[in-house]
Scaffold this motif. Structure first.
Motif, PDB file in Angstrom:
ATOM      1  N   PRO A 286       0.818  -1.216   0.000  1.00 34.84           N
ATOM      2  CA  PRO A 286       0.000   0.000   0.000  1.00 34.84           C
ATOM      3  C   PRO A 286       0.855   1.272   0.000  1.00 34.84           C
ATOM      4  O   PRO A 286       0.516   2.248  -0.673  1.00 34.84           O
ATOM      5  CB  PRO A 286      -0.820  -0.137   1.288  1.00 34.84           C
ATOM      6  CG  PRO A 286      -0.979  -1.614   1.470  1.00 34.84           C
ATOM      7  CD  PRO A 286       0.333  -2.196   1.011  1.00 34.84           C
ATOM      8  N   PHE A 287       1.969   1.242   0.727  1.00 36.25           N
ATOM      9  CA  PHE A 287       2.865   2.402   0.718  1.00 36.25           C
ATOM     10  C   PHE A 287       3.439   2.637  -0.678  1.00 36.25           C
ATOM     11  O   PHE A 287       3.545   3.776  -1.133  1.00 36.25           O
ATOM     12  CB  PHE A 287       4.009   2.194   1.712  1.00 36.25           C
ATOM     13  CG  PHE A 287       5.079   3.254   1.628  1.00 36.25           C
ATOM     14  CD1 PHE A 287       4.916   4.470   2.256  1.00 36.25           C
ATOM     15  CD2 PHE A 287       6.242   3.025   0.896  1.00 36.25           C
ATOM     16  CE1 PHE A 287       5.900   5.459   2.161  1.00 36.25           C
ATOM     17  CE2 PHE A 287       7.220   3.997   0.796  1.00 36.25           C
ATOM     18  CZ  PHE A 287       7.057   5.219   1.435  1.00 36.25           C
ATOM     19  N   GLY A 288       3.815   1.544  -1.371  1.00 35.89           N
ATOM     20  CA  GLY A 288       4.357   1.685  -2.722  1.00 35.89           C
ATOM     21  C   GLY A 288       3.349   2.304  -3.669  1.00 35.89           C
ATOM     22  O   GLY A 288       3.701   3.162  -4.493  1.00 35.89           O
ATOM     23  N   LEU A 289       2.083   1.880  -3.567  1.00 37.56           N
ATOM     24  CA  LEU A 289       1.032   2.464  -4.400  1.00 37.56           C
ATOM     25  C   LEU A 289       0.813   3.926  -4.035  1.00 37.56           C
ATOM     26  O   LEU A 289       0.702   4.794  -4.910  1.00 37.56           O
ATOM     27  CB  LEU A 289      -0.273   1.684  -4.219  1.00 37.56           C
ATOM     28  CG  LEU A 289      -1.465   2.175  -5.045  1.00 37.56           C
ATOM     29  CD1 LEU A 289      -1.264   1.833  -6.517  1.00 37.56           C
ATOM     30  CD2 LEU A 289      -2.767   1.572  -4.532  1.00 37.56           C
ATOM     31  N   TYR A 290       0.761   4.212  -2.741  1.00 35.01           N
ATOM     32  CA  TYR A 290       0.568   5.578  -2.253  1.00 35.01           C
ATOM     33  C   TYR A 290       1.679   6.492  -2.776  1.00 35.01           C
ATOM     34  O   TYR A 290       1.415   7.589  -3.288  1.00 35.01           O
ATOM     35  CB  TYR A 290       0.554   5.553  -0.726  1.00 35.01           C
ATOM     36  CG  TYR A 290       0.263   6.873  -0.048  1.00 35.01           C
ATOM     37  CD1 TYR A 290      -1.041   7.237   0.267  1.00 35.01           C
ATOM     38  CD2 TYR A 290       1.291   7.735   0.315  1.00 35.01           C
ATOM     39  CE1 TYR A 290      -1.314   8.438   0.910  1.00 35.01           C
ATOM     40  CE2 TYR A 290       1.044   8.935   0.954  1.00 35.01           C
ATOM     41  CZ  TYR A 290      -0.263   9.281   1.249  1.00 35.01           C
ATOM     42  OH  TYR A 290      -0.525  10.477   1.889  1.00 35.01           O
ATOM     43  N   ILE A 356       3.684   4.782   7.380  1.00 38.64           N
ATOM     44  CA  ILE A 356       5.060   4.632   6.887  1.00 38.64           C
ATOM     45  C   ILE A 356       5.570   5.959   6.334  1.00 38.64           C
ATOM     46  O   ILE A 356       6.726   6.337   6.550  1.00 38.64           O
ATOM     47  CB  ILE A 356       5.127   3.528   5.817  1.00 38.64           C
ATOM     48  CG1 ILE A 356       4.752   2.173   6.426  1.00 38.64           C
ATOM     49  CG2 ILE A 356       6.514   3.467   5.199  1.00 38.64           C
ATOM     50  CD1 ILE A 356       4.654   1.055   5.415  1.00 38.64           C
ATOM     51  N   THR A 357       4.712   6.680   5.636  1.00 39.31           N
ATOM     52  CA  THR A 357       5.099   7.988   5.099  1.00 39.31           C
ATOM     53  C   THR A 357       5.489   8.934   6.223  1.00 39.31           C
ATOM     54  O   THR A 357       6.499   9.645   6.142  1.00 39.31           O
ATOM     55  CB  THR A 357       3.936   8.593   4.290  1.00 39.31           C
ATOM     56  OG1 THR A 357       3.624   7.731   3.196  1.00 39.31           O
ATOM     57  CG2 THR A 357       4.308   9.963   3.739  1.00 39.31           C
ATOM     58  N   ASN A 364      11.457   8.529  12.104  1.00 35.90           N
ATOM     59  CA  ASN A 364      11.132   7.830  13.348  1.00 35.90           C
ATOM     60  C   ASN A 364      11.714   6.422  13.292  1.00 35.90           C
ATOM     61  O   ASN A 364      11.196   5.548  12.597  1.00 35.90           O
ATOM     62  CB  ASN A 364       9.615   7.785  13.528  1.00 35.90           C
ATOM     63  CG  ASN A 364       9.195   7.238  14.875  1.00 35.90           C
ATOM     64  OD1 ASN A 364       9.693   6.210  15.313  1.00 35.90           O
ATOM     65  ND2 ASN A 364       8.256   7.928  15.515  1.00 35.90           N
ATOM     66  N   LEU A 365      12.782   6.191  14.024  1.00 31.06           N
ATOM     67  CA  LEU A 365      13.486   4.906  13.956  1.00 31.06           C
ATOM     68  C   LEU A 365      12.652   3.760  14.523  1.00 31.06           C
ATOM     69  O   LEU A 365      12.767   2.622  14.061  1.00 31.06           O
ATOM     70  CB  LEU A 365      14.820   4.994  14.694  1.00 31.06           C
ATOM     71  CG  LEU A 365      15.842   5.984  14.105  1.00 31.06           C
ATOM     72  CD1 LEU A 365      17.140   5.919  14.902  1.00 31.06           C
ATOM     73  CD2 LEU A 365      16.112   5.683  12.627  1.00 31.06           C
ATOM     74  N   ASP A 366      11.810   4.044  15.521  1.00 30.55           N
ATOM     75  CA  ASP A 366      10.956   2.987  16.076  1.00 30.55           C
ATOM     76  C   ASP A 366       9.976   2.485  15.023  1.00 30.55           C
ATOM     77  O   ASP A 366       9.794   1.275  14.840  1.00 30.55           O
ATOM     78  CB  ASP A 366      10.188   3.505  17.299  1.00 30.55           C
ATOM     79  CG  ASP A 366      11.078   3.619  18.532  1.00 30.55           C
ATOM     80  OD1 ASP A 366      12.109   2.914  18.566  1.00 30.55           O
ATOM     81  OD2 ASP A 366      10.750   4.403  19.429  1.00 30.55           O
ATOM     82  N   GLN A 367       9.331   3.418  14.312  1.00 32.73           N
ATOM     83  CA  GLN A 367       8.364   3.022  13.281  1.00 32.73           C
ATOM     84  C   GLN A 367       9.067   2.419  12.072  1.00 32.73           C
ATOM     85  O   GLN A 367       8.588   1.432  11.504  1.00 32.73           O
ATOM     86  CB  GLN A 367       7.517   4.226  12.869  1.00 32.73           C
ATOM     87  CG  GLN A 367       6.566   4.696  13.959  1.00 32.73           C
ATOM     88  CD  GLN A 367       5.680   5.837  13.507  1.00 32.73           C
ATOM     89  OE1 GLN A 367       6.017   6.573  12.587  1.00 32.73           O
ATOM     90  NE2 GLN A 367       4.535   5.980  14.159  1.00 32.73           N
ATOM     91  N   ASP A 370       9.855  -1.160  12.505  1.00 30.13           N
ATOM     92  CA  ASP A 370       8.732  -2.106  12.443  1.00 30.13           C
ATOM     93  C   ASP A 370       8.407  -2.537  11.017  1.00 30.13           C
ATOM     94  O   ASP A 370       7.573  -3.426  10.812  1.00 30.13           O
ATOM     95  CB  ASP A 370       7.478  -1.480  13.066  1.00 30.13           C
ATOM     96  CG  ASP A 370       7.588  -1.337  14.573  1.00 30.13           C
ATOM     97  OD1 ASP A 370       8.313  -2.153  15.189  1.00 30.13           O
ATOM     98  OD2 ASP A 370       6.963  -0.417  15.135  1.00 30.13           O
ATOM     99  N   LEU A 371       9.029  -1.920  10.025  1.00 26.87           N
ATOM    100  CA  LEU A 371       8.712  -2.247   8.632  1.00 26.87           C
ATOM    101  C   LEU A 371       9.262  -3.611   8.260  1.00 26.87           C
ATOM    102  O   LEU A 371      10.365  -3.989   8.654  1.00 26.87           O
ATOM    103  CB  LEU A 371       9.298  -1.184   7.694  1.00 26.87           C
ATOM    104  CG  LEU A 371       8.865   0.267   7.926  1.00 26.87           C
ATOM    105  CD1 LEU A 371       9.451   1.161   6.853  1.00 26.87           C
ATOM    106  CD2 LEU A 371       7.348   0.387   7.958  1.00 26.87           C
ATOM    107  N   ASN A 372       8.480  -4.357   7.446  1.00 26.88           N
ATOM    108  CA  ASN A 372       8.971  -5.635   6.948  1.00 26.88           C
ATOM    109  C   ASN A 372       9.834  -5.405   5.715  1.00 26.88           C
ATOM    110  O   ASN A 372       9.985  -4.272   5.232  1.00 26.88           O
ATOM    111  CB  ASN A 372       7.820  -6.602   6.671  1.00 26.88           C
ATOM    112  CG  ASN A 372       6.847  -6.073   5.624  1.00 26.88           C
ATOM    113  OD1 ASN A 372       7.241  -5.450   4.643  1.00 26.88           O
ATOM    114  ND2 ASN A 372       5.551  -6.324   5.834  1.00 26.88           N
TER     115      ASN A 372
END
Length: 464
Positions: A286-290, A356-357, A364-367, A370-372
């Motif tokens: 979804p982030f890639g599409l966004y 993610i954006t 934000n290193l914490d967020q 969490d990314l795969n």
């Protein structure tokens, strides 16, 4: 395998759902074609003598087809689906055809060489994936965009193997192919270009158009389908279907053509740096599409917003005027990115893309931790990636910097680090002999380190 695909009367209902997003009300209008053409969705129709507005003022059966040459549709295909949604909104019955049989032949349209032969299992899996894509889009349309629709109309989905598997080639040629004239087929520009090219055109590719023509004839006989929607690159195939129906049953049909959208480099819509942007979240997140829609250049956004958005044209033009009078960076891109991500991936997908954006923008290193892996690849699309083994108290800032290939020599790297030009996970590091440690400042939870030279040059390190 194929039993998992609904072979006929697959229902994609647009039921009574309300939301605080863009709401549509169903009706059959007297100027449907003009309305959609004014947004850019349709660039032409065939035959040109047909009064398309008058035809669309009455309920029609309309179809579009996709050959399952990949396990997901891409953003360019989404424009066809959006046009079908608009036509459904105007009261028409839609048929979606998945060309699993014709995919075994290969459509030469727009191709400079013959498509590779695909295995049956590959095509079957792709057909399942495409049906899943379309169903998800329609469910999201129903939930977030469609206003109260109490009709009993259903989207109908078919595989064209349903009828081709029951025919033999002799019967097909005898009963149907004889009606298509070689002169007409050879005079089509797409066919001529391939015939005159060094690669040439195989008989299988040439015959493809006869099979797709029969698809339309079959749907016409079964449902009374008189309209086909397709990209302008499908002109040959749509013309042949029109000819076949006219010659066998003396009935007139028409084709509606969607424009071929390209960027300044000539890349088709839905391609990002040569890579397709898919609707399947396992292939493009979804982030890639966004981000694909967020990266649309200002010179293109007005046109693409009109094409893709379900907002009325008057509202879109108002948004464009507001942006022109009071420019805000990426304002229109953000509206389109949110609307399309919601349509394809639903609210959860949109929330994920925005999260993610935000993490990337806020560093934000914490967020980010969490990314795969797929999300990381989308976030840092095109950024070089290296793999390193982490051994405590052995890897220094200097040795890490040298592995990135940012520098031609250690002296250059040491001077840059000393001057504060090297960043690890967005933090400046000015001591070349410091060790890399297993902590978020150096290595995030997902075992990723972002090494940056200045603000624009990056390298990803994946620790083993």
């Amino acid at each position: 395998m194929m039993q998992s695909i609904v072979r006929s009367n697959s229902i994609l209902r647009l039921s009574s759902q309300f939301s605080n997003h863009i709401l549509l009300k169903r009706f059959i209008g007297s100027n449907t074609f003009d309305q959609l053409s004014s947004k850019g969705l349709f660039c032409s129709h065939f035959p040109q003598s047909a009064n398309i507005n008058e035809i669309l003022s009455r309920k029609q059966i309309i179809y579009a087809g996709f050959d399952p040459t990949n396990k997901s549709l891409h953003v360019g295909n989404l424009l066809v689906i959006i046009s079908l949604l608009h036509l459904h909104h105007h009261g028409h019955q839609i048929i979606l055809l998945i060309g699993d049989a014709t995919a075994r032949i290969g459509d030469p349209s727009g191709k400079v060489q013959e498509r590779p032969i695909l295995s049956d299992n590959f095509i079957d899996l792709n057909a399942i994936g495409i049906q899943r894509d379309v169903q998800q889009v329609f469910e999201n349309y129903q939930k977030y965009f469609a206003k109260n629709d109490n009709s009993d109309r259903k989207f109908i989905t078919h595989l064209n193997s349903e009828w081709f598997n029951k025919m033999n080639v002799v019967d097909f040629i005898n009963k149907y192919a004889r009606y298509l004239r070689m002169g007409d087929m050879l005079n089509k520009s797409a066919i001529r270009e391939r015939l005159e090219s060094p690669i040439g055109l195989s008989f299988a590719e040439f015959a493809y158009q006869t099979f797709q023509a029969y698809d339309w004839y079959h749907l016409y006989k079964r449902y009374g389908c008189r309209i086909q929607v397709g990209g302008i690159d499908q002109t040959v195939n749509i013309h042949n279907g029109y000819d076949l129906i006219k010659k066998i049953d003396q009935q007139l049909t028409c084709g509606l053509f969607i424009p071929l959208i390209t960027d300044k480099r000539g890349n088709k819509l839905g391609k990002s740096e040569g890579k397709a942007v898919f609707l399947n979240p396992e292939m493009t997140t979804p982030f890639g599409l966004y981000q694909y829609f967020m990266r649309i250049p200002d010179r293109d956004i007005n046109r693409l917003l009109k094409l893709f958005s379900f907002r009325p044209l008057t509202e879109i033009e108002t948004l464009i005027q507001i942006q022109m009078k009071n420019p805000k960076p990426w304002q229109l891109q953000k509206r389109l990115a949110e609307e399309m991500t919601l349509l394809v991936h639903g609210q959860d997908g949109l929330d994920q893309a925005k999260r993610i954006t935000s993490a990337l923008f806020d560093k934000n290193l914490d967020q980010l931790g969490d990314l795969n892996e797929q999300e990381i690849n989308d976030v840092f699309d095109g950024v070089p990636t290296i793999h390193m083994e982490f051994i405590n108290q052995q890897t220094t800032v200097l040795s890490l910097a040298m592995r990135t290939n940012f520098f031609h020599s250690e002296i250059e790297a040491i001077n840059t680090i000393k001057d504060g030009g090297l960043y690890i996970n967005y933090n400046r590091h000015s001591k070349a002999d410091d060790f890399i440690e297993d902590k978020p400042e150096h290595i995030m939870k997902n075992h990723i380190t972002i090494v940056s030279l200045g603000k624009r040059t990056h390298c990803l390190v994946k620790w083993l």
